[in-house]
Design a protein around this motif. Structure first.
Motif, short mmCIF file in Angstrom:
data_model
loop_
_atom_site.label_atom_id
_atom_site.label_comp_id
_atom_site.label_asym_id
_atom_site.label_seq_id
_atom_site.Cartn_x
_atom_site.Cartn_y
_atom_site.Cartn_z
N ALA A 1 -3.73 15.93 -1.73
CA ALA A 1 -2.94 14.58 -1.51
C ALA A 1 -1.63 14.81 -2.49
O ALA A 1 -1.57 15.02 -3.94
N ASN A 2 -0.23 14.70 -1.87
CA ASN A 2 0.89 14.65 -2.64
C ASN A 2 1.49 13.25 -2.76
O ASN A 2 2.41 12.96 -3.24
N SER A 3 0.73 12.31 -2.24
CA SER A 3 1.11 10.81 -2.32
C SER A 3 0.76 10.12 -3.47
O SER A 3 1.22 8.93 -3.67
N PHE A 4 0.44 10.96 -4.28
CA PHE A 4 -0.18 10.45 -5.90
C PHE A 4 1.00 9.76 -6.41
O PHE A 4 2.21 10.55 -6.65
N SER A 5 1.11 8.94 -7.33
CA SER A 5 2.08 8.44 -8.13
C SER A 5 1.46 7.65 -9.30
O SER A 5 0.29 6.87 -9.17
N SER A 6 1.92 7.63 -10.63
CA SER A 6 1.71 7.02 -11.59
C SER A 6 2.17 5.45 -11.32
O SER A 6 3.04 5.44 -10.53
N LEU A 7 1.42 4.39 -11.88
CA LEU A 7 1.76 3.06 -11.29
C LEU A 7 2.06 2.26 -12.62
O LEU A 7 3.06 1.59 -12.67
N LEU B 1 -1.73 5.25 -8.22
CA LEU B 1 -1.90 4.95 -6.86
C LEU B 1 -1.74 6.23 -5.85
O LEU B 1 -1.22 7.31 -6.28
N TRP B 2 -2.53 6.29 -4.77
CA TRP B 2 -2.14 7.33 -3.61
C TRP B 2 -2.51 6.68 -2.38
O TRP B 2 -3.01 5.52 -2.22
N SER B 3 -2.25 7.47 -1.30
CA SER B 3 -2.69 6.83 -0.10
C SER B 3 -3.54 7.69 0.79
O SER B 3 -3.42 9.18 0.64
N LEU B 4 -4.45 7.31 1.50
CA LEU B 4 -5.39 8.43 2.57
C LEU B 4 -5.03 7.84 3.86
O LEU B 4 -5.34 6.65 4.19
N VAL B 5 -5.03 9.01 4.58
CA VAL B 5 -4.83 8.55 6.30
C VAL B 5 -6.19 8.11 6.66
O VAL B 5 -7.20 8.43 6.33
N LEU C 1 -4.35 4.03 4.28
CA LEU C 1 -5.22 3.13 3.16
C LEU C 1 -4.63 3.45 1.71
O LEU C 1 -4.57 4.40 1.15
N LEU C 2 -3.86 2.32 1.16
CA LEU C 2 -3.26 2.41 -0.08
C LEU C 2 -4.25 2.30 -1.25
O LEU C 2 -5.01 1.14 -0.96
N ILE C 3 -4.58 3.22 -2.15
CA ILE C 3 -5.53 3.11 -3.17
C ILE C 3 -5.15 2.90 -4.53
O ILE C 3 -4.33 3.97 -4.93
N CYS D 1 -10.80 8.03 -12.55
CA CYS D 1 -10.60 6.63 -11.95
C CYS D 1 -11.65 5.87 -11.36
O CYS D 1 -12.64 6.49 -10.86
N GLN D 2 -11.38 4.68 -11.16
CA GLN D 2 -12.29 3.81 -10.49
C GLN D 2 -11.29 3.05 -9.35
O GLN D 2 -10.28 2.37 -9.88
N VAL D 3 -11.82 2.93 -8.14
CA VAL D 3 -10.92 2.13 -7.48
C VAL D 3 -10.82 0.76 -7.67
O VAL D 3 -11.92 -0.06 -7.88
N GLU D 4 -9.43 0.18 -7.90
CA GLU D 4 -9.38 -1.29 -8.50
C GLU D 4 -9.15 -2.16 -7.16
O GLU D 4 -9.78 -3.22 -7.12
N PHE D 5 -8.41 -1.59 -6.21
CA PHE D 5 -8.48 -2.33 -5.07
C PHE D 5 -7.69 -1.41 -4.00
O PHE D 5 -7.00 -0.31 -4.07
N THR D 6 -8.09 -1.56 -2.41
CA THR D 6 -7.14 -1.10 -1.72
C THR D 6 -6.52 -1.93 -0.65
O THR D 6 -7.12 -2.93 -0.55
N ARG D 7 -5.77 -1.32 0.28
CA ARG D 7 -5.10 -2.34 1.14
C ARG D 7 -4.61 -1.20 2.34
O ARG D 7 -4.02 -0.28 1.99
N VAL D 8 -4.92 -1.72 3.41
CA VAL D 8 -4.43 -0.90 4.66
C VAL D 8 -2.82 -1.26 4.87
O VAL D 8 -2.46 -2.19 4.85
N ALA D 9 -2.00 -0.15 5.08
CA ALA D 9 -0.63 0.02 4.85
C ALA D 9 -0.25 0.82 5.94
O ALA D 9 -0.53 1.96 5.91
N GLY D 10 0.06 0.18 7.13
CA GLY D 10 0.45 1.21 8.54
C GLY D 10 -0.89 1.93 8.86
O GLY D 10 -1.95 1.59 8.95
N ASP D 11 -0.57 3.42 8.80
CA ASP D 11 -1.88 4.28 9.16
C ASP D 11 -2.36 4.98 8.07
O ASP D 11 -3.15 5.76 7.99
#
Ligand SMILES: Cc1cc2nc3c(=O)[nH]c(=O)nc-3n(C[C@H](O)[C@H](O)[C@H](O)COP(=O)(O)O)c2cc1C
Length: 176
Positions: free
Chosen positions: A53-59, A67-71, A146-148, A134-144
């Motif tokens: 994954a290259n969607s990783f970012s410090s938050l 955060l990062w996102s998974l298709v 999952l924002l993690i 890490c532990q998943v704090e929350f997720t949210r569907v964003a378009g196509d």
């Protein structure tokens, strides 16, 4: 805000935009050079999950969040339900083969990957520049996708080596 500004914002939102060409959009997103991570987790029956994954970012520093996102079409989506554990492995430039392996759907992605298990039972890859447990704090569907958002429980780094870089659809070396 003046009433004329308010009106111009409303007017702008009514402007008809051209249809977005997703290939062109992908190529445009690809102009943003990133590092590359291997996200590891546990799937059903504790099967090891690994995703490049290259969607990783410090938050956030306080609290410590990333955060990062998974298709959404990934078979591993349920491994990132709220409260589940995962590790972020920041890859070095010598780990391109691992990045390719974990980006390819397979029953046994870890056959040629050296790792140990973190206290949460999730793979920590040998040779990573840094790792974040890490532990998943929350997720949210964003378009196509999952924002993690993950809470950082522990982390480690080696302070040497060079990162694997992804730019314009390919792996690159960082020039010094
Ligand atoms: C450099 C690179 C970065 C990627 N970044 C992401 C990402 O941030 N999110 C994502 O869902 N897929 C990303 N992918 C694609 C996934 O790695 C790949 O689709 C997936 O892991 C395939 O395995 P799966 O189907 O078992 O999930 C990336 C692939 C590469 C090569």
């Amino acid at each position: 805000m003046t009433s004329s500004n308010t009106q111009s914002i409303h007017a702008a939102s009514a402007v008809e935009m051209p249809l977005i060409d997703t290939r062109e959009l992908r190529n445009t997103f690809g102009m943003f050079a990133t590092g590359v991570t291997a996200i590891t987790a546990l799937g059903e029956n504790d099967q090891l999950v690994g995703i490049t994954a290259n969607s990783f970012s410090s938050l956030s520093l306080d609290p410590a969040l990333i955060l990062w996102s998974l298709v959404l079409s990934s078979p591993s989506v349920s491994a990132f339900d709220e409260g589940k554990y995962f590790n972020v492995n920041i890859l070095s430039q010598s780990q391109e083969a691992i990045a390719m392996q974990l980006a390819t759907r397979s029953e046994d992605k870890f056959s040629a990957v050296q790792y140990c298990l973190s206290p949460t039972g999730v793979p920590l890859l040998d040779g990573a520049l840094a790792t974040l447990q890490c532990q998943v704090e929350f997720t949210r569907v964003a378009g196509d996708h999952l924002l993690i958002v993950g809470r950082v429980l522990d982390f480690d780094r080696v302070d040497e080596g060079e990162p694997l870089v992804f730019y314009r659809g390919g792996f690159k070396q960082l020039c010094n």
